[in-house]
Scaffold this motif. Structure first.
Motif, PDB file in Angstrom:
ATOM      1  N   GLU A  27     -10.327 -10.455   7.982  1.00  0.00           N
ATOM      2  CA  GLU A  27     -11.738 -10.825   7.806  1.00  0.00           C
ATOM      3  C   GLU A  27     -11.879 -12.247   7.254  1.00  0.00           C
ATOM      4  O   GLU A  27     -12.739 -13.006   7.699  1.00  0.00           O
ATOM      5  CB  GLU A  27     -12.424  -9.809   6.885  1.00  0.00           C
ATOM      6  CG  GLU A  27     -13.933  -9.905   6.990  1.00  0.00           C
ATOM      7  CD  GLU A  27     -14.662  -8.767   6.300  1.00  0.00           C
ATOM      8  OE1 GLU A  27     -14.110  -7.655   6.232  1.00  0.00           O
ATOM      9  OE2 GLU A  27     -15.785  -9.006   5.839  1.00  0.00           O
ATOM     10  N   ALA A  64      -6.845  -5.723   6.389  1.00  0.00           N
ATOM     11  CA  ALA A  64      -8.247  -5.874   6.788  1.00  0.00           C
ATOM     12  C   ALA A  64      -8.868  -7.106   6.123  1.00  0.00           C
ATOM     13  O   ALA A  64      -9.549  -7.902   6.781  1.00  0.00           O
ATOM     14  CB  ALA A  64      -9.032  -4.615   6.419  1.00  0.00           C
ATOM     15  N   SER A  65      -8.604  -7.269   4.829  1.00  0.00           N
ATOM     16  CA  SER A  65      -9.138  -8.425   4.103  1.00  0.00           C
ATOM     17  C   SER A  65      -8.626  -9.735   4.700  1.00  0.00           C
ATOM     18  O   SER A  65      -9.387 -10.692   4.884  1.00  0.00           O
ATOM     19  CB  SER A  65      -8.716  -8.374   2.635  1.00  0.00           C
ATOM     20  OG  SER A  65      -9.340  -7.315   1.961  1.00  0.00           O
ATOM     21  N   LEU A  90     -10.142   1.131  11.799  1.00  0.00           N
ATOM     22  CA  LEU A  90     -11.211   1.232  10.801  1.00  0.00           C
ATOM     23  C   LEU A  90     -12.320   0.275  11.184  1.00  0.00           C
ATOM     24  O   LEU A  90     -12.080  -0.920  11.393  1.00  0.00           O
ATOM     25  CB  LEU A  90     -10.666   0.897   9.411  1.00  0.00           C
ATOM     26  CG  LEU A  90     -11.594   1.207   8.228  1.00  0.00           C
ATOM     27  CD1 LEU A  90     -11.747   2.710   8.023  1.00  0.00           C
ATOM     28  CD2 LEU A  90     -11.063   0.571   6.955  1.00  0.00           C
ATOM     29  N   HIS A 104      -0.697  -2.872   2.457  1.00  0.00           N
ATOM     30  CA  HIS A 104      -1.858  -1.992   2.384  1.00  0.00           C
ATOM     31  C   HIS A 104      -2.812  -2.302   3.555  1.00  0.00           C
ATOM     32  O   HIS A 104      -3.044  -3.475   3.863  1.00  0.00           O
ATOM     33  CB  HIS A 104      -2.572  -2.237   1.055  1.00  0.00           C
ATOM     34  CG  HIS A 104      -3.586  -1.185   0.709  1.00  0.00           C
ATOM     35  ND1 HIS A 104      -4.787  -1.076   1.370  1.00  0.00           N
ATOM     36  CD2 HIS A 104      -3.574  -0.203  -0.225  1.00  0.00           C
ATOM     37  CE1 HIS A 104      -5.475  -0.058   0.838  1.00  0.00           C
ATOM     38  NE2 HIS A 104      -4.752   0.479  -0.125  1.00  0.00           N
ATOM     39  N   GLY A 105      -3.327  -1.234   4.183  1.00  0.00           N
ATOM     40  CA  GLY A 105      -4.280  -1.419   5.281  1.00  0.00           C
ATOM     41  C   GLY A 105      -5.489  -2.247   4.853  1.00  0.00           C
ATOM     42  O   GLY A 105      -6.017  -3.037   5.630  1.00  0.00           O
ATOM     43  N   GLY A 106      -5.891  -2.082   3.607  1.00  0.00           N
ATOM     44  CA  GLY A 106      -7.022  -2.845   3.080  1.00  0.00           C
ATOM     45  C   GLY A 106      -6.685  -4.317   2.912  1.00  0.00           C
ATOM     46  O   GLY A 106      -7.538  -5.185   3.100  1.00  0.00           O
ATOM     47  N   ALA A 107      -5.424  -4.608   2.560  1.00  0.00           N
ATOM     48  CA  ALA A 107      -4.987  -6.000   2.426  1.00  0.00           C
ATOM     49  C   ALA A 107      -4.988  -6.658   3.807  1.00  0.00           C
ATOM     50  O   ALA A 107      -5.438  -7.803   3.970  1.00  0.00           O
ATOM     51  CB  ALA A 107      -3.596  -6.067   1.801  1.00  0.00           C
ATOM     52  N   ILE A 156      -0.622   2.792  -6.292  1.00  0.00           N
ATOM     53  CA  ILE A 156      -0.492   1.864  -5.162  1.00  0.00           C
ATOM     54  C   ILE A 156      -0.767   0.439  -5.662  1.00  0.00           C
ATOM     55  O   ILE A 156      -1.824   0.185  -6.245  1.00  0.00           O
ATOM     56  CB  ILE A 156      -1.495   2.226  -4.040  1.00  0.00           C
ATOM     57  CG1 ILE A 156      -1.157   3.599  -3.452  1.00  0.00           C
ATOM     58  CG2 ILE A 156      -1.518   1.160  -2.965  1.00  0.00           C
ATOM     59  CD1 ILE A 156      -2.194   4.111  -2.466  1.00  0.00           C
ATOM     60  N   PHE A 216     -17.069  -5.161  11.309  1.00  0.00           N
ATOM     61  CA  PHE A 216     -15.694  -5.627  11.462  1.00  0.00           C
ATOM     62  C   PHE A 216     -14.824  -4.429  11.817  1.00  0.00           C
ATOM     63  O   PHE A 216     -14.844  -3.423  11.112  1.00  0.00           O
ATOM     64  CB  PHE A 216     -15.213  -6.276  10.156  1.00  0.00           C
ATOM     65  CG  PHE A 216     -14.068  -7.221  10.347  1.00  0.00           C
ATOM     66  CD1 PHE A 216     -14.252  -8.440  10.972  1.00  0.00           C
ATOM     67  CD2 PHE A 216     -12.793  -6.888   9.905  1.00  0.00           C
ATOM     68  CE1 PHE A 216     -13.195  -9.314  11.162  1.00  0.00           C
ATOM     69  CE2 PHE A 216     -11.733  -7.760  10.084  1.00  0.00           C
ATOM     70  CZ  PHE A 216     -11.933  -8.975  10.713  1.00  0.00           C
ATOM     71  N   THR A 217     -14.107  -4.512  12.945  1.00  0.00           N
ATOM     72  CA  THR A 217     -13.281  -3.394  13.414  1.00  0.00           C
ATOM     73  C   THR A 217     -11.824  -3.814  13.458  1.00  0.00           C
ATOM     74  O   THR A 217     -11.471  -4.766  14.155  1.00  0.00           O
ATOM     75  CB  THR A 217     -13.721  -2.962  14.824  1.00  0.00           C
ATOM     76  OG1 THR A 217     -15.121  -2.706  14.802  1.00  0.00           O
ATOM     77  CG2 THR A 217     -12.996  -1.688  15.250  1.00  0.00           C
ATOM     78  N   VAL A 218     -10.999  -3.112  12.702  1.00  0.00           N
ATOM     79  CA  VAL A 218      -9.583  -3.465  12.622  1.00  0.00           C
ATOM     80  C   VAL A 218      -8.754  -2.441  13.398  1.00  0.00           C
ATOM     81  O   VAL A 218      -8.955  -1.239  13.278  1.00  0.00           O
ATOM     82  CB  VAL A 218      -9.091  -3.498  11.155  1.00  0.00           C
ATOM     83  CG1 VAL A 218      -7.653  -3.999  11.084  1.00  0.00           C
ATOM     84  CG2 VAL A 218      -9.995  -4.376  10.314  1.00  0.00           C
ATOM     85  N   ASP A 219      -7.846  -2.966  14.186  1.00  0.00           N
ATOM     86  CA  ASP A 219      -6.953  -2.167  15.017  1.00  0.00           C
ATOM     87  C   ASP A 219      -5.540  -2.367  14.447  1.00  0.00           C
ATOM     88  O   ASP A 219      -4.997  -3.470  14.506  1.00  0.00           O
ATOM     89  CB  ASP A 219      -7.082  -2.740  16.445  1.00  0.00           C
ATOM     90  CG  ASP A 219      -6.268  -2.002  17.470  1.00  0.00           C
ATOM     91  OD1 ASP A 219      -5.701  -0.955  17.138  1.00  0.00           O
ATOM     92  OD2 ASP A 219      -6.201  -2.503  18.610  1.00  0.00           O
ATOM     93  N   TYR A 220      -4.989  -1.310  13.848  1.00  0.00           N
ATOM     94  CA  TYR A 220      -3.655  -1.411  13.234  1.00  0.00           C
ATOM     95  C   TYR A 220      -2.598  -1.041  14.263  1.00  0.00           C
ATOM     96  O   TYR A 220      -2.560   0.092  14.737  1.00  0.00           O
ATOM     97  CB  TYR A 220      -3.564  -0.486  12.027  1.00  0.00           C
ATOM     98  CG  TYR A 220      -4.513  -0.871  10.909  1.00  0.00           C
ATOM     99  CD1 TYR A 220      -4.098  -1.728   9.895  1.00  0.00           C
ATOM    100  CD2 TYR A 220      -5.815  -0.397  10.877  1.00  0.00           C
ATOM    101  CE1 TYR A 220      -4.967  -2.091   8.873  1.00  0.00           C
ATOM    102  CE2 TYR A 220      -6.689  -0.758   9.848  1.00  0.00           C
ATOM    103  CZ  TYR A 220      -6.248  -1.605   8.861  1.00  0.00           C
ATOM    104  OH  TYR A 220      -7.106  -1.960   7.849  1.00  0.00           O
ATOM    105  N   GLY A 257       0.824  -1.212   0.000  1.00  0.00           N
ATOM    106  CA  GLY A 257       0.000   0.000   0.000  1.00  0.00           C
ATOM    107  C   GLY A 257       0.850   1.251   0.000  1.00  0.00           C
ATOM    108  O   GLY A 257       0.448   2.296  -0.494  1.00  0.00           O
ATOM    109  N   ALA A 282     -11.187  -2.972   1.790  1.00  0.00           N
ATOM    110  CA  ALA A 282      -9.986  -2.454   1.125  1.00  0.00           C
ATOM    111  C   ALA A 282     -10.300  -1.163   0.378  1.00  0.00           C
ATOM    112  O   ALA A 282      -9.531  -0.197   0.420  1.00  0.00           O
ATOM    113  CB  ALA A 282      -9.436  -3.514   0.168  1.00  0.00           C
TER     114      ALA A 282
END
Lengths: 168, 150
Positions: free
Chosen positions: A73, A69-70, B94, A64-67, B25, A113-117, A56, B69
């Motif tokens: 999940e 999170a995925s 998030l 990536h933060g989205g990766a 990205i 769904f709550t993600v804590d980085y 990311g 994402a």
């Protein structure tokens, strides 16, 4: 009188591996992400196999933060799905003979769904283990932890709530 | 007048930079994300339906993780486009609420708003829609790290 003999190990392993495979292999997004699962008894470890696509921030570089999170999940849903299937399979209520992604029972749906980085995700493999904290008739709550080099140093954790499938 | 024109040109240049940055990205590129609008703490990013993103093979509905994402990327873009933030950010937290399954085959669009920035944290709200813009597919709230302009 006579105690039934335990099943041969290969039968047990094959049944459980087939159950996990039916859960995982039917989901295109899991293979898109490069996620696989290790199984030890009923304990699953999700593995995010590193590829450059997961980056990311190319400057650091970082996942990536989205990766992330995925990944969390996917780990949470598969843990919950495996938890649901485990009893059915082990009690013989559900046969693994014809178990395919198409014939699987309906799976839970994510409510939130709550993600804590916690740390930057490094450009290498990541691992995650999920725990089902509440397994109700209608709702389930699942917590998941992810790490890379050191199991004690999590780089992300998450909690999700799931709507359980209608039971016949 | 001249100042206004100058500001508009600067805003256009900033938006162009943001677009190039987001679309470069690797993970956003892999999910074919497209930056549709950005500026002043607001961002709109969309992603086409793809069989590679499916989470439920029976219904063909996209995996929640792919929607997360998109929300994360869009939220980060909103933070970077905020006048008081620098173009470096990382997600602290998030939370996504899934209201309904996205309709298979339809493009998903996320809109994020960076509604408050402190010295070190940016707060965002976001929503995701498919073709039905009256009923959101998902909503998100989050906190991002910020490096503030001196």
């Amino acid at each position: 009188m006579a105690r039934t003999r335990p099943e041969p190990v290969h039968i047990v392993k094959e049944r459980r591996d087939r159950t996990l495979a039916a859960l995982v292999q039917g989901v295109p997004y899991i293979s898109t992400m490069g996620i696989s699962f290790d199984r030890r008894g009923d304990e699953l470890t999700a593995v995010l196999n590193y590829s450059d696509m997961l980056i990311g921030n190319p400057l650091l570089p970082a996942l990536h933060g989205g990766a992330t999170a995925s990944f969390l999940e996917v780990a949470a849903i598969i843990e919950l799905g495996f938890h649901i299937l485990w009893d059915e399979i082990e009690n013989g209520r559900l046969s693994t003979e014809n178990l395919t992604p198409e014939t699987l029972p309906r799976m839970p749906k994510t409510i939130d769904f709550t993600v804590d980085y916690l740390r930057t995700g490094l450009p290498r493999d990541a691992y995650a283990r999920a725990r089902v904290n509440r397994f109700g008739r209608r709702y389930a709550s699942v917590h998941v932890e992810a790490w890379q080099d050191n199991r004690q140093k999590l780089f992300a954790q998450a909690t999700g709530h799931f709507l359980m499938p209608e039971r016949p | 007048m001249a100042d206004n024109t100058n500001t508009d040109a600067q805003a256009a240049a900033a938006a162009r930079n943001a677009r190039q940055f987001i679309e470069a990205i690797p993970f956003s590129k892999a999910l074919q994300m497209r930056l549709d609008e950005v500026g002043d703490g607001l961002a709109v990013i969309s992603m086409p339906y793809s069989p590679a993103l499916v989470g439920d093979p029976v219904t063909g509905v996209i995996h929640g993780g792919a929607v997360s994402a998109l929300m994360d990327t869009c939220s980060g873009a909103a933070v970077m486009s905020h006048p008081q933030a620098l173009s470096v950010t990382a997600t602290l937290d998030l939370r996504i609420d899934y209201m309904r399954p996205a309709t298979p085959g339809e493009r998903i669009t996320a809109r994020a708003h960076c509604y408050h920035v402190t010295r070190s944290v940016a707060f965002i709200r976001a929503e995701a829609f498919d073709a039905d813009e009256a009923r959101p597919v998902a909503a998100a709230t989050g906190a991002f790290t910020v490096a503030r302009k001196a």
